[in-house]
Design a protein around this motif. Sequence first.
Motif, short mmCIF file in Angstrom:
data_model
loop_
_atom_site.label_atom_id
_atom_site.label_comp_id
_atom_site.label_asym_id
_atom_site.label_seq_id
_atom_site.Cartn_x
_atom_site.Cartn_y
_atom_site.Cartn_z
N THR A 361 42.51 -11.91 -88.85
CA THR A 361 42.11 -12.25 -90.22
C THR A 361 42.95 -11.51 -91.25
O THR A 361 43.54 -10.46 -90.96
CB THR A 361 40.63 -11.90 -90.45
OG1 THR A 361 40.43 -10.50 -90.21
CG2 THR A 361 39.72 -12.72 -89.55
N LYS A 362 42.93 -12.09 -92.45
CA LYS A 362 43.65 -11.50 -93.58
C LYS A 362 43.02 -12.03 -94.86
O LYS A 362 42.57 -13.18 -94.91
CB LYS A 362 45.13 -11.91 -93.50
CG LYS A 362 46.01 -11.31 -94.59
CD LYS A 362 47.44 -11.81 -94.43
CE LYS A 362 48.35 -11.25 -95.51
NZ LYS A 362 49.74 -11.74 -95.37
N LYS A 363 42.98 -11.21 -95.90
CA LYS A 363 42.40 -11.65 -97.16
C LYS A 363 43.36 -12.60 -97.88
O LYS A 363 44.55 -12.33 -97.97
CB LYS A 363 42.07 -10.45 -98.04
CG LYS A 363 40.86 -9.65 -97.57
CD LYS A 363 40.52 -8.55 -98.57
CE LYS A 363 39.28 -7.79 -98.09
NZ LYS A 363 38.89 -6.72 -99.04
N ASP A 364 42.77 -13.71 -98.39
CA ASP A 364 43.59 -14.65 -99.16
C ASP A 364 43.65 -14.22 -100.62
O ASP A 364 43.21 -13.11 -100.98
CB ASP A 364 43.05 -16.06 -99.01
CG ASP A 364 41.63 -16.21 -99.55
OD1 ASP A 364 41.17 -15.30 -100.26
OD2 ASP A 364 40.99 -17.24 -99.26
N LYS A 365 44.18 -15.08 -101.48
CA LYS A 365 44.35 -14.72 -102.90
C LYS A 365 43.03 -14.47 -103.61
O LYS A 365 42.97 -13.74 -104.60
CB LYS A 365 45.13 -15.84 -103.61
CG LYS A 365 46.57 -15.95 -103.15
CD LYS A 365 47.30 -17.07 -103.88
CE LYS A 365 48.74 -17.18 -103.40
NZ LYS A 365 49.46 -18.29 -104.07
N THR A 366 41.96 -15.10 -103.11
CA THR A 366 40.64 -14.91 -103.74
C THR A 366 39.91 -13.70 -103.18
O THR A 366 38.79 -13.40 -103.61
CB THR A 366 39.77 -16.17 -103.55
OG1 THR A 366 39.53 -16.36 -102.14
CG2 THR A 366 40.47 -17.40 -104.11
N GLY A 367 40.50 -13.03 -102.18
CA GLY A 367 39.87 -11.86 -101.59
C GLY A 367 38.99 -12.17 -100.40
O GLY A 367 38.41 -11.26 -99.81
N ARG A 368 38.90 -13.45 -100.00
CA ARG A 368 38.08 -13.81 -98.84
C ARG A 368 38.91 -13.72 -97.57
O ARG A 368 40.10 -14.04 -97.56
CB ARG A 368 37.54 -15.23 -99.00
CG ARG A 368 36.51 -15.35 -100.13
CD ARG A 368 36.12 -16.80 -100.36
NE ARG A 368 35.48 -17.40 -99.20
CZ ARG A 368 35.03 -18.66 -99.18
NH1 ARG A 368 35.14 -19.42 -100.26
NH2 ARG A 368 34.44 -19.13 -98.10
N LEU A 369 38.26 -13.32 -96.48
CA LEU A 369 38.95 -13.25 -95.20
C LEU A 369 39.22 -14.65 -94.66
O LEU A 369 38.38 -15.56 -94.78
CB LEU A 369 38.10 -12.48 -94.18
CG LEU A 369 38.03 -10.96 -94.35
CD1 LEU A 369 37.04 -10.36 -93.36
CD2 LEU A 369 39.41 -10.33 -94.14
N CYS A 370 40.39 -14.85 -94.08
CA CYS A 370 40.73 -16.13 -93.46
C CYS A 370 41.56 -15.87 -92.21
O CYS A 370 42.20 -14.82 -92.08
CB CYS A 370 41.50 -17.02 -94.43
SG CYS A 370 43.10 -16.34 -94.93
N ARG A 371 41.52 -16.82 -91.30
CA ARG A 371 42.34 -16.71 -90.07
C ARG A 371 43.72 -17.30 -90.39
O ARG A 371 43.97 -18.49 -90.18
CB ARG A 371 41.66 -17.47 -88.93
CG ARG A 371 40.42 -16.75 -88.40
CD ARG A 371 39.73 -17.53 -87.33
NE ARG A 371 39.11 -18.74 -87.88
CZ ARG A 371 38.40 -19.60 -87.16
NH1 ARG A 371 38.24 -19.40 -85.87
NH2 ARG A 371 37.86 -20.67 -87.71
N HIS A 372 44.59 -16.46 -90.89
CA HIS A 372 45.86 -16.93 -91.44
C HIS A 372 46.85 -17.38 -90.37
O HIS A 372 47.83 -18.07 -90.68
CB HIS A 372 46.49 -15.85 -92.31
CG HIS A 372 46.93 -14.63 -91.55
ND1 HIS A 372 46.03 -13.80 -90.92
CD2 HIS A 372 48.17 -14.12 -91.31
CE1 HIS A 372 46.70 -12.81 -90.34
NE2 HIS A 372 47.98 -12.99 -90.55
#
Length: 595
Positions: A361-372
Amino acid sequence: MQNHSSDRSYTFERLYRNLYNRELFLLAYQNIYASQGNMTKGTDGKTIDAMSLNRIDGIIASLKDESYQPQPSRRTYIPKKNGKLRPLGIPSFDDKLVQECVRLLLEAVYEGSFAKTSHGFRPNHSCHTALSQVQVCFTGVKWFVEGDIKGFFDNINHEVMIGILAEHIKDERFLRLIRKFLKAGYLEDWQYHNTYSGTPQGGIISPILANIYLDKLDRYMEELKKRFDKGKARAVYPETYELEKKRGVLAKKLRNTNSEEEKQVLTEKIREIDRKKLTIPYSDPFDTSFKRLQYVRYADDFLIGVIGSKEDAIAIKEQVKAFVADMLILELSDEKTLITHSEKRARFLGYDIYVRRSAATKKDKTGRLCRHLNGTVCLEMPTELMRKKLLEYGAMTIEKTVYGKDNWKAKARYYLKDNDDLEILDQYNSEIRGFRNYYRIANNAAHASSFGYIMQYSMFKTFATKYRTTMRRMIGKLRTGKNFGVRFTDKKGKTKTRLFYNEGFARKPLQKNAVVDVIPKTVMYSSKTSLMARLSAGQCELCGKTDCEIEIHHVRKLKDLKGKSYWERFMIARNRKTLALCLDCHEKLHSGKLN
């Protein structure tokens, strides 16, 4: 001409007359003169040496009355990686010159209309652009179809080729010239053989003819994609959909509450939902209402990506196989045309390609975690190819450990020990740079440091063998600060050091403005002293005679000149492999009378 290149309905009716233009031949000569192979005699016994305007005018005259007939290529064989031999044709230089003129015309006609999925032998395209397209466009594919056309360059059907050209070129004289090149044949052991299929082996026009031929496949794949693609997006996974609804309700409550305690509770519940969402797919991977097909081709190798079932991949393979057989009169190689699940590795252009299944996981531009990383395409440098390359160079030996594992060990390359120190260093540097540059866009590019390490110690051992000393002493002798290098004295008597490769092995993704031209466009950099201008100037560069016929003297390698005669020192001083001479000086040079 290039203005109409992108218009596939436009037909070109007066192409052949462009071959009467001396400037076109001078441009072609400028493009190809630097190749060392031009000093190899063709079946007519001529090389690039003694190129002159009269020689060009003679070729143009034979083209005007259509008496021009290409010479059969001289066939030789070069070893392939699998131990077999690959046939290579050596055309005469005059034929190379005419072929380059034809290639320039064909490129002007077709380049603007080629599909974006075609990357082989095209300006501003390369293996790296093809691989980068795979990495961008094949995200989330489920199946790979690895395509390979059996003996493509040897089996191109001449009638199909001429028919494809005739769709856009309505000039019978130009088509007859292409047919002459296709039918020129070859000499092997001084026996003539006809060519009933295939493009000229080693011919300059072969790559662009191959692209024109396979453009039919590219267009078919575009139509197949339109028919196959289905749906705008995958359906959201049922459990994910429920979690999204709950999250929406909680988020609404959070916006409307003023209680700090309730805000904290709601925030924690939202975070818990976000964490749970990361453990399940967002969209339904088995949604049959969503399908996609992707395709990339480099020369006769192509890769198809399928978002769909295995049955879909099998059907696509069979449709492509039928099209190639029926329309192009070619055959897909059953050994190399494979269907591979995207979690496993497909081989394309020397890279291993697979689609990641990752929970990282990694935080996206909005600060939410995503499986990038999940669903993204990974390009890997195969370790086995690195091993094969080191063994091919003779820089490594493999020993078995007590645990049965392979132990890579650098070894001296004895066949280099009689070379000059700079030649040894340059060979290692060029081999490392070649390998590193090709695999620099791999996700595991840093693993090439093992290649560099083995090559470095192989170089140390080669030098130690040459000077009959220990490797430790050799390392001390070559050390220059933190690097290693060879000291030498240049022509001006200054002591300099050329360093062993020290530029690292970090990944370098392809830049959008990267220069990847297959055929260098050298003319745009030409100055008044270009070869074209020197040939046209009518002035001998040795005796100074003006308004005379000029012949260009060529040498294969500048370093072969010893500098004993004036003309050799003249070429060495100007760092040129060419010399513009009048007929008298050129005749004296070849008879050994020009000192």
